[in-house]
Design a protein around this motif. Structure first.
Motif, PDB file in Angstrom:
ATOM      1  N   SER A  13     -27.087  42.167 -60.756  1.00  0.00           N
ATOM      2  CA  SER A  13     -28.289  41.991 -61.584  1.00  0.00           C
ATOM      3  C   SER A  13     -29.420  42.955 -61.288  1.00  0.00           C
ATOM      4  O   SER A  13     -30.227  43.236 -62.180  1.00  0.00           O
ATOM      5  N   ARG A  16     -29.912  46.074 -63.668  1.00  0.00           N
ATOM      6  CA  ARG A  16     -30.188  45.636 -65.040  1.00  0.00           C
ATOM      7  C   ARG A  16     -31.615  45.078 -65.165  1.00  0.00           C
ATOM      8  O   ARG A  16     -32.369  45.446 -66.054  1.00  0.00           O
ATOM      9  N   ILE A  17     -32.007  44.199 -64.221  1.00  0.00           N
ATOM     10  CA  ILE A  17     -33.344  43.599 -64.272  1.00  0.00           C
ATOM     11  C   ILE A  17     -34.411  44.668 -64.021  1.00  0.00           C
ATOM     12  O   ILE A  17     -35.451  44.683 -64.683  1.00  0.00           O
ATOM     13  N   GLU A  56     -30.598  34.951 -63.784  1.00  0.00           N
ATOM     14  CA  GLU A  56     -31.102  36.296 -64.037  1.00  0.00           C
ATOM     15  C   GLU A  56     -32.414  36.244 -64.832  1.00  0.00           C
ATOM     16  O   GLU A  56     -33.330  37.013 -64.585  1.00  0.00           O
TER      17      GLU A  56
END
Length: 167
Positions: A13, A16-17, A56
């Motif tokens: 994650s 992406r975050i 997420e």
């Protein structure tokens, strides 16, 4: 969520975050710091994140809120401490003549002082002073006359003129 699951969640994650928060705030370094801080907070709440449907989303929201908080703190830090106060202004010290006049006015009865200040300092005509104080014009004229006489007695002409020439 145990340690291994959290490590896998972090590895999958984080990039992406970070990209999403970067797109929202426009500063890649700040986005990375905020996402890292959000994951630190997620670690402390990992048991609740295990039950959450979208951990997420929780981390992304936390990171974005951290970025906004940092931005607000930075913006506040650039403002003057008290926005109601303008820039500092320097005022000259009052002259000796001014100090003497104020001291003499304080010794007058309130009605005379009020009439003198409204007429001579606020530049109100006699009828406006009468309207503001709620007394007849004749009373205002009498107060002005008596007040001037009392001020003349209180202010020594030689001291006043010396103070005026020194100021």
């Amino acid at each position: 969520m145990d340690e291994r699951e959290f490590d896998d969640f972090y590895a999958a994650s984080f990039p992406r975050i970070t990209g999403q928060v970067y797109a929202m705030i426009g500063d890649r370094d700040e986005a990375q710091e905020c996402v890292q801080e959000a994951f630190v907070r997620a670690w402390a709440h990992r048991r609740r994140l295990d039950r959450a449907e979208h951990p997420e989303a929780w981390v992304r929201t936390t990171a974005y809120r951290l970025a906004v908080s940092r931005w607000r703190r930075t913006t506040r830090g650039r403002r003057p401490a008290d926005r109601a106060l303008g820039a500092r202004t320097e005022t000259a010290a009052p002259s000796e003549a001014h100090v003497a006049l104020v001291a003499a006015l304080r010794q007058l009865p309130e009605a005379q002082r009020q009439a003198l200040v409204l007429h001579h300092i606020a530049d109100l005509p006699v009828h406006a002073v009468a309207r503001e104080t709620g007394v007849p014009e004749g009373t205002v004229k009498a107060r002005l006359s008596r007040g001037r006489a009392a001020l003349a007695a209180l202010l020594d002409d030689t001291d006043y003129q010396e103070g005026a020439t020194r100021a």
